[in-house]
Design a protein around this motif. Structure first.
Motif, mmCIF file in Angstrom:
data_model
loop_
_atom_site.group_PDB
_atom_site.id
_atom_site.type_symbol
_atom_site.label_atom_id
_atom_site.label_comp_id
_atom_site.label_asym_id
_atom_site.label_seq_id
_atom_site.Cartn_x
_atom_site.Cartn_y
_atom_site.Cartn_z
ATOM 1 N N GLY A 39 0.652 -0.719 0.018
ATOM 2 C CA GLY A 39 0.383 -0.053 -0.147
ATOM 3 C C GLY A 39 0.882 1.182 0.067
ATOM 4 N N ASP A 40 2.685 1.165 -1.056
ATOM 5 C CA ASP A 40 3.246 2.138 -0.449
ATOM 6 C C ASP A 40 3.230 3.078 -1.703
ATOM 7 N N ALA A 41 2.139 2.330 -2.808
ATOM 8 C CA ALA A 41 2.326 3.072 -4.141
ATOM 9 C C ALA A 41 1.012 2.995 -4.522
ATOM 10 N N PHE A 42 1.054 4.214 -5.315
ATOM 11 C CA PHE A 42 -0.622 4.584 -6.517
ATOM 12 C C PHE A 42 -1.107 3.442 -6.487
ATOM 13 N N MET A 73 -3.527 -4.894 4.419
ATOM 14 C CA MET A 73 -2.277 -4.244 4.016
ATOM 15 C C MET A 73 -0.915 -3.828 5.236
ATOM 16 N N LEU B 226 1.141 6.755 4.972
ATOM 17 C CA LEU B 226 2.063 6.253 3.837
ATOM 18 C C LEU B 226 1.394 4.508 3.385
ATOM 19 N N ARG B 227 0.335 4.168 3.714
ATOM 20 C CA ARG B 227 -0.604 2.948 3.564
ATOM 21 C C ARG B 227 -2.299 3.170 3.003
ATOM 22 N N THR B 228 -1.991 3.683 2.308
ATOM 23 C CA THR B 228 -3.418 3.283 1.475
ATOM 24 C C THR B 228 -3.905 2.319 0.409
ATOM 25 N N SER B 229 -5.464 2.188 0.432
ATOM 26 C CA SER B 229 -5.266 1.311 -0.977
ATOM 27 C C SER B 229 -5.280 1.246 -2.188
ATOM 28 N N PRO B 230 -3.827 0.938 -2.788
ATOM 29 C CA PRO B 230 -4.039 1.044 -4.299
ATOM 30 C C PRO B 230 -5.110 0.941 -4.975
ATOM 31 N N PRO B 387 6.551 2.563 -5.661
ATOM 32 C CA PRO B 387 7.361 2.724 -3.574
ATOM 33 C C PRO B 387 7.022 3.769 -3.697
ATOM 34 N N ARG B 388 5.937 4.606 -2.801
ATOM 35 C CA ARG B 388 6.644 5.887 -2.194
ATOM 36 C C ARG B 388 7.982 5.733 -1.450
#
Lengths: 134, 504
Positions: A39-42, A73, B226-230, B387-388
Motif C-alpha cells: 500500500g505504499d504506491a498509488f 495491507m 504511508l499506506r493507502t489502498s492501491p 513505492p512512495r
C-alpha cells in the motif's frame, strides 16, 4: 484444518487458488484466500481491484468448498500472509511461483522465498499448467 | 507587428541545441512530477531552483517553462487513468475523463487532453506576446501607491475568493507576510523578528521556504499516511482521436482557452475557476441527452484547454507587473530575484532577450510536450507503481541538497526542517499553501512600495489613495470582498474544494 492461498490477480494467483480449492475439496476443509499489499504506491497491480475480486468470488462460489477472501495491507507481504495463516490456524499454504530475474530478486526480494522459509506449516508451490490433484 | 518580430528573434535564440535540451528536460521532469499525485509543478520548480543557479537565466527559465506546462499536462494523465487529480486544476478533468477511460476510451481522453493543452497553450502564449508588452507599457507609468494597491488586490483575491475557507486562507497569508518580515529592514537596515540570531538577519531565502513547505511538508505528510489502498490504473494504448472526436473537441478547446486565459491573467488567477466554468459551459451546451455523466469528450477537452490557457495567462502579470498569481509563478519570480533581475514593469525593457526567449521557449515547450507525451502516455502511467518510500527519499535528498546550496550554511537545513514542519501542520489543518507563498514573496515588495509612497509624501497616509488607479483597485477589493461575503447567504459555493496544497 484450513488451506490458505497467497493470491495475486494474475495467472500464478489463479493457479494457486485452483490447487487450493482442489486440495480443500479432497480433504473436506475450508479455504482462505489472502491478497496482500504494501500500500505504499498509488498503483499495485498485484492487489485485487473490485472487479477482480468479484471474478475471484465467482470462481470460489463455483466450488462446494467453504471459502473466505482477506485483503490486507502492511509493511511486509510475507508477514501478512503468515499472520493470516496463524490466525485461521491454517494447515497448508499454497503459493504460485513465477520466474524472477536475478536483478529483480536483488531489488525487490521474493515473497515466495520468504514464505517457503518462514511458514510454520508445509508450503505447496505451484505453477500454472500443472495437473490438479484428483 | 513589433511583438511578432521580437518573438521570432526569441525563437531564434531559444532554438539552440542546448536550449532545446533544457526545454526537453523541463517538459519530461514536469510531466514526471505532474503525473504523481501530491507533487505539483510548484514543488518541482522549488526543488530544481538551486540546481539551476549554475545555469544561464535564460536556460533556467526555459526549463521552468517546460516544467510548468509539463506539470499541467501530467495532472491530466492521472486524472483520466486513475481518477486521482494530481493538481487542483485537474479536478474537473477527472470527472468525465475517468468515466471515458472506464468505457475503454482512455486513449481518446488522453489525446483530447494533450492536443487541447497544446492548442490552448499556444494560443495563450501568443496572447501573452501581445498583451504583456502593452500592459508593461502602461505599468511603467504606475506609481508606488497604485502598485501597492494592485499587489494588495492580488493577495486578497487569491486568499478570499479562491479556497474554501477564508479564515484558513488569511491565517496562511499572515504567516507568509510574517516570514517575509524576518531579517534586516529593507530601507533602514534594522533587524526585525530575528530573535537576536545573526543568521536570520540575511532574511529567509524564499527557496528554503518553498522547498520546506512544498517538498519537506509533503514528504512528512506522505510518511504519516504511508499506506493507502492501491488504485487501479486503467490500461490505455497510444492516444489517438478519430474524426468524430476531433469534430466534438475543437469547439470546447477554443471555448476553454477563451475562459482560461483571462482568469490566468487577472491577479485572482489560478486554474480552478476557469476549469470549473468550462466544465459547466460544456455541460450546458451539450444539452440533456448528451454523454455527460458517462464520459463526454467535451468535458475533458474544455477544462484541459482552460487549465493550460490560464497557465499561459499567469505570465501576463508575472512578466508585465512582476506579480505572481500561482505558487509556481511565485517561485519563478523568486528565481528571477536569485539572478539579481528585478521583476516588475521594467523587466520587458531591461531584459528583452530573457523575456522573448522565455516566451518563445513556452511555444517550444508546448510543442515538445505534444511530441513527447502522446507516445509516452502508457509509460507515464507505469510511474505510479513506484513505492512512495523510494520516491520521497529522492525528494528529501534534493530538498536538503537544494536548501544547503543556496547559501552553503548548515543553519539553512535547520530552517528547512522548521518550514517542513510548518508545511506538515498546514496540510494537517487544511491551510492553503498559496497565500503563504504569495505573502512571503509579495510582502517585502508591498512594503517597499508602501514605504516609497509614504516617504515621497512625507508620511502622509492619504498618499496611498492619491492616484485614481489606486482608488479604483481599492473599490474592486471592497466589491470582491462584499461579493464573497454575501454570495454565501444566497447559495452554497459550488466550486470544487480548492485547497491549493499542490499549487499550480
Amino acid at each position: 484444518m484450513t488451506v490458505v492461498v497467497a493470491y495475486a490477480p494474475d495467472r500464478y494467483g489463479k493457479a494457486a487458488v485452483d490447487f487450493g480449492l482442489a486440495l480443500a475439496q479432497r480433504d473436506g476443509t475450508n479455504l482462505v484466500v489472502v491478497n496482500a499489499t504494501r500500500g505504499d504506491a498509488f498503483v499495485d497491480p498485484r492487489y485485487a481491484q473490485p472487479d477482480q475480486l468479484a471474478e475471484l468470488q465467482t470462481m470460489l462460489a463455483a466450488s462446494p468448498v467453504p471459502s473466505a477472501v482477506r485483503q490486507t495491507m502492511g509493511a511486509d507481504i510475507a508477514d501478512q500472509v503468515i499472520g493470516v495463516l496463524r490466525e485461521v490456524s491454517g494447515s497448508l499454504l499454497v503459493v504460485g511461483l513465477r520466474h524472477r530475474s536475478p536483478v529483480g530478486k536483488m531489488l525487490m526480494g521474493s515473497v515466495a522465498q520468504r514464505l517457503l522459509l518462514d511458514s510454520p506449516v508445509p508450503v505447496l508451490a505451484v505453477k500454472p499448467g500443472q495437473a490438479l490433484p484428483s | 507587428m513589433d511583438s511578432l518580430d521580437l518573438l521570432l528573434g526569441g525563437l531564434g535564440d531559444a532554438l539552440t541545441p542546448t536550449n532545446l535540451m533544457w526545454a526537453a528536460v523541463g517538459v519530461l521532469l514536469g510531466t514526471f512530477v505532474g503525473v504523481l499525485p501530491g507533487i505539483g509543478p510548484a514543488m518541482a520548480v522549488a526543488l530544481l531552483l538551486p540546481v539551476t543557479f549554475g545555469l544561464e537565466p535564460t536556460q533556467a527559465f526555459i526549463m521552468f517553462a517546460g516544467i510548468y506546462y509539463g506539470g499541467m499536462y501530467g495532472g491530466s494523465t492521472t486524472s483520466i487513468l486513475l481518477n486521482t487529480p494530481g493538481e487542483s486544476s485537474s479536478v474537473m478533468t477527472a470527472i468525465e475523463g475517468n468515466k471515458m477511460a472506464k468505457r475503454g476510451r482512455a486513449a481518446q481522453a488522453l489525446a483530447t487532453a494533450a492536443i487541447g493543452s497544446f492548442i490552448a497553450g499556444t494560443i495563450g502564449t501568443l496572447l501573452v506576446v501581445f498583451f504583456a508588452p502593452a500592459l508593461a507599457d502602461v505599468a511603467v507609468k504606475i506609481g508606488a501607491p497604485s502598485y501597492f494597491a494592485i499587489m494588495l488586490l492580488a493577495i486578497v483575491l487569491v486568499t478570499a475568493v479562491l479556497g474554501s475557507s477564508k479564515l484558513r486562507g488569511f491565517i496562511a497569508l499572515f504567516m507568509g507576510l510574517t516570514i517575509g518580515l524576518v531579517g534586516l529592514d529593507l530601507s533602514t537596515g534594522q533587524p526585525r523578528l530575528n530573535f537576536g540570531q545573526s543568521l536570520l538577519a540575511d532574511r529567509i531565502d524564499i527557496v528554503i521556504v518553498a522547498v520546506g513547505i512544498f517538498a519537506l511538508g509533503e514528504a512528512l505528510w506522505v510518511a504519516a499516511h504511508l499506506r493507502t489502498s492501491p488504485l487501479q490504473v486503467i490500461p490505455s494504448g497510444r492516444p489517438w482521436l478519430d474524426k468524430d472526436d476531433w469534430r466534438r473537441s475543437w469547439k470546447p478547446w477554443l471555448r476553454g482557452t477563451a475562459l482560461g486565459f483571462p482568469f490566468g491573467a487577472i491577479p485572482a488567477g489560478g486554474a480552478e475557476t476557469p476549469t470549473f466554468l468550462s466544465y459547466i459551459v460544456e455541460r450546458k451546451l451539450a444539452g440533456k441527452d448528451s454523454e455527460f455523466g458517462q464520459g463526454a469528450i467535451e468535458g475533458v477537452a474544455g477544462p484541459e484547454a482552460a487549465n493550460n490557457a490560464s497557465a499561459a495567462g499567469t505570465f501576463v502579470p508575472l512578466l508585465a507587473l512582476g506579480l505572481p498569481v500561482t505558487a509556481t509563478a511565485s517561485i519563478m519570480l523568486a528565481a528571477l530575484q536569485g539572478y539579481g533581475i528585478q521583476p516588475g514593469p521594467q523587466l520587458m525593457s531591461s531584459q528583452p532577450d530573457l523575456v522573448w526567449t522565455l516566451l518563445a521557449s513556452l511555444l517550444i515547450g508546448n510543442t515538445l510536450l505534444l511530441v513527447l507525451n502522446l507516445p509516452l502516455a502508457p509509460l507515464w502511467a507505469r510511474l505510479l507503481r513506484t513505492p512512495r518510500p523510494y520516491l520521497y527519499a529522492g525528494i528529501l535528498f534534493f530538498a536538503s541538497l537544494g536548501a544547503y546550496t543556496v547559501n552553503q550554511r548548515p543553519f539553512d537545513l535547520f530552517l528547512l526542517l522548521v518550514f517542513g514542519l510548518v508545511g506538515f501542520a498546514m496540510r494537517r489543518f487544511g491551510l492553503p499553501v498559496l497565500p503563504l507563498i504569495l505573502g512571503v514573496i509579495l510582502g517585502p515588495l508591498m512594503e517597499t512600495k508602501m514605504r516609497e509612497a509614504l516617504s515621497i509624501s512625507d508620511g502622509d497616509v492619504s498618499a496611498l489613495v492619491s492616484e485614481p488607479l489606486a482608488v479604483v483597485v481599492y473599490v474592486i477589493i471592497v466589491v470582491a470582498l462584499l461579493v464573497t461575503v454575501f454570495s454565501r447567504f444566497f447559495r452554497r459555493p459550488v466550486a470544487a474544494d480548492v485547497d491549493g496544497t499542490s499549487g499550480s
